[in-house]
Design a protein around this motif. Structure first.
Motif, PDB file in Angstrom:
ATOM      1  N   ILE A  99     -41.970  17.521  -6.059  1.00 38.85           N
ATOM      2  CA  ILE A  99     -43.355  17.677  -6.207  1.00 38.85           C
ATOM      3  C   ILE A  99     -43.852  19.346  -6.988  1.00 38.85           C
ATOM      4  CG2 ILE A  99     -45.146  18.542  -4.350  1.00 38.85           C
ATOM      5  CD1 ILE A  99     -42.996  17.346  -2.742  1.00 38.85           C
ATOM      6  N   ASN A 100     -44.147  18.207  -7.709  1.00 38.71           N
ATOM      7  CA  ASN A 100     -45.091  19.489  -8.732  1.00 38.71           C
ATOM      8  C   ASN A 100     -45.929  20.382  -7.962  1.00 38.71           C
ATOM      9  OD1 ASN A 100     -43.467  18.547 -10.836  1.00 38.71           O
ATOM     10  ND2 ASN A 100     -44.909  16.829 -11.461  1.00 38.71           N
ATOM     11  N   PRO A 101     -46.516  21.762  -8.570  1.00 38.49           N
ATOM     12  CA  PRO A 101     -47.103  23.187  -8.637  1.00 38.49           C
ATOM     13  C   PRO A 101     -49.304  22.127  -8.413  1.00 38.49           C
ATOM     14  CG  PRO A 101     -45.824  23.670  -9.926  1.00 38.49           C
ATOM     15  CD  PRO A 101     -45.473  22.353 -10.052  1.00 38.49           C
ATOM     16  N   GLU A 102     -49.233  22.715  -6.802  1.00 38.91           N
ATOM     17  CA  GLU A 102     -50.876  22.568  -6.387  1.00 38.91           C
ATOM     18  C   GLU A 102     -51.171  20.811  -6.694  1.00 38.91           C
ATOM     19  OE1 GLU A 102     -52.358  24.883  -5.285  1.00 38.91           O
ATOM     20  OE2 GLU A 102     -51.046  25.830  -5.763  1.00 38.91           O
ATOM     21  N   LYS A 103     -50.006  20.385  -6.473  1.00 37.51           N
ATOM     22  CA  LYS A 103     -49.897  18.252  -5.771  1.00 37.51           C
ATOM     23  C   LYS A 103     -49.892  17.826  -4.813  1.00 37.51           C
ATOM     24  CE  LYS A 103     -50.826  17.795 -10.624  1.00 37.51           C
ATOM     25  NZ  LYS A 103     -51.961  17.254 -10.905  1.00 37.51           N
ATOM     26  N   GLN A 104     -50.398  16.499  -4.431  1.00 37.43           N
ATOM     27  CA  GLN A 104     -49.847  16.388  -3.335  1.00 37.43           C
ATOM     28  C   GLN A 104     -49.019  15.078  -3.879  1.00 37.43           C
ATOM     29  OE1 GLN A 104     -53.281  15.450  -0.849  1.00 37.43           O
ATOM     30  NE2 GLN A 104     -52.799  14.261   0.472  1.00 37.43           N
ATOM     31  N   GLN A 105     -48.207  14.664  -2.709  1.00 32.84           N
ATOM     32  CA  GLN A 105     -47.352  13.514  -2.824  1.00 32.84           C
ATOM     33  C   GLN A 105     -47.580  12.349  -1.147  1.00 32.84           C
ATOM     34  OE1 GLN A 105     -43.487  13.319  -3.908  1.00 32.84           O
ATOM     35  NE2 GLN A 105     -43.849  13.410  -5.764  1.00 32.84           N
ATOM     36  N   THR A 106     -48.065  11.283  -1.682  1.00 30.88           N
ATOM     37  CA  THR A 106     -47.326  10.618  -0.570  1.00 30.88           C
ATOM     38  C   THR A 106     -46.171   9.687   0.150  1.00 30.88           C
ATOM     39  OG1 THR A 106     -50.098   9.992  -0.349  1.00 30.88           O
ATOM     40  CG2 THR A 106     -48.151   8.962   1.057  1.00 30.88           C
ATOM     41  N   ARG A 107     -45.304   9.755  -0.134  1.00 30.36           N
ATOM     42  CA  ARG A 107     -44.169   9.002   0.487  1.00 30.36           C
ATOM     43  C   ARG A 107     -43.566   8.823   1.818  1.00 30.36           C
ATOM     44  NH1 ARG A 107     -39.878  11.278  -3.709  1.00 30.36           N
ATOM     45  NH2 ARG A 107     -38.427   9.811  -2.467  1.00 30.36           N
ATOM     46  N   LEU A 108     -42.559   7.417   1.821  1.00 26.05           N
ATOM     47  CA  LEU A 108     -42.140   6.734   2.395  1.00 26.05           C
ATOM     48  C   LEU A 108     -40.545   7.539   2.954  1.00 26.05           C
ATOM     49  CD1 LEU A 108     -43.306   4.771   4.137  1.00 26.05           C
ATOM     50  CD2 LEU A 108     -42.507   2.652   2.904  1.00 26.05           C
ATOM     51  N   PHE A 109     -40.242   7.819   4.134  1.00 26.97           N
ATOM     52  CA  PHE A 109     -38.944   7.781   4.509  1.00 26.97           C
ATOM     53  C   PHE A 109     -38.867   7.651   5.690  1.00 26.97           C
ATOM     54  CE2 PHE A 109     -41.782  12.368   3.240  1.00 26.97           C
ATOM     55  CZ  PHE A 109     -40.603  12.824   1.571  1.00 26.97           C
ATOM     56  N   MET A 110     -37.417   7.305   5.180  1.00 31.67           N
ATOM     57  CA  MET A 110     -36.366   6.109   6.609  1.00 31.67           C
ATOM     58  C   MET A 110     -35.718   7.342   7.589  1.00 31.67           C
ATOM     59  SD  MET A 110     -33.670   3.510   5.941  1.00 31.67           S
ATOM     60  CE  MET A 110     -32.221   5.005   5.506  1.00 31.67           C
ATOM     61  N   LEU A 111     -36.261   7.405   8.495  1.00 36.55           N
ATOM     62  CA  LEU A 111     -35.168   8.059   9.814  1.00 36.55           C
ATOM     63  C   LEU A 111     -34.113   7.475  10.334  1.00 36.55           C
ATOM     64  CD1 LEU A 111     -38.731   9.546  12.008  1.00 36.55           C
ATOM     65  CD2 LEU A 111     -37.403  10.474  10.122  1.00 36.55           C
ATOM     66  N   GLU A 112     -33.038   8.592   9.798  1.00 35.11           N
ATOM     67  CA  GLU A 112     -31.447   8.026   9.955  1.00 35.11           C
ATOM     68  C   GLU A 112     -31.145   8.970  11.344  1.00 35.11           C
ATOM     69  OE1 GLU A 112     -29.616   8.766   7.215  1.00 35.11           O
ATOM     70  OE2 GLU A 112     -30.487   7.329   5.602  1.00 35.11           O
ATOM     71  N   LYS A 113     -29.877   7.783  11.603  1.00 35.07           N
ATOM     72  CA  LYS A 113     -29.553   8.277  13.031  1.00 35.07           C
ATOM     73  C   LYS A 113     -28.147   9.487  12.978  1.00 35.07           C
ATOM     74  CE  LYS A 113     -28.092   7.096  17.903  1.00 35.07           C
ATOM     75  NZ  LYS A 113     -27.867   5.973  18.366  1.00 35.07           N
TER      76      LYS A 113
END
Length: 113
Positions: A99-113
């Motif tokens: 994530i670059n400075p002063e930027k926004q990012q939308t990500r999909l994270f998989m939750l693991e056990k």
């Protein structure tokens, strides 16, 4: 040659020697810079914009918006989360992001056990 003239010539030669030495030292040694401080957790704003559950694989995905408010690039995010349905309690995962400075990012994270 008078005493005053000798004193002036010596002083000039000392000044020239001093400036040449200072120039040589400053050009030879590398410039010192302060180390950049690392971004803190307060400088990463996280908001959950939804989730997805895959019935076939039984995996849960979180859709997160990550905003970097620091002046440095963030490359790793360590998250702790708690899902009341699971028996394990608090789970900690580390995700690799850029994530670059002063930027926004939308990500999909998989939750693991």
């Amino acid at each position: 040659m008078s005493m005053k003239e000798r004193f002036i010539k010596k002083r000039r030669s000392y000044l020239v020697f001093f400036f040449l030495t200072a120039f040589a030292v400053l050009s030879f040694f590398p410039k010192l810079t302060l180390a950049a401080s690392k971004p803190t957790a307060k400088q990463l704003k996280v908001s959950c914009s939804g989730f997805q559950y895959d019935n076939d694989t039984a995996k849960l995905y979180l859709k997160l918006k990550l905003k970097n408010t620091s002046s440095y690039t963030i490359t790793k995010v360590r998250m702790e989360y708690e899902i009341p349905i699971m028996e394990d309690g608090t789970i900690t995962q580390t995700f690799s992001v850029t994530i670059n400075p002063e930027k926004q990012q939308t990500r999909l994270f998989m939750l693991e056990k």
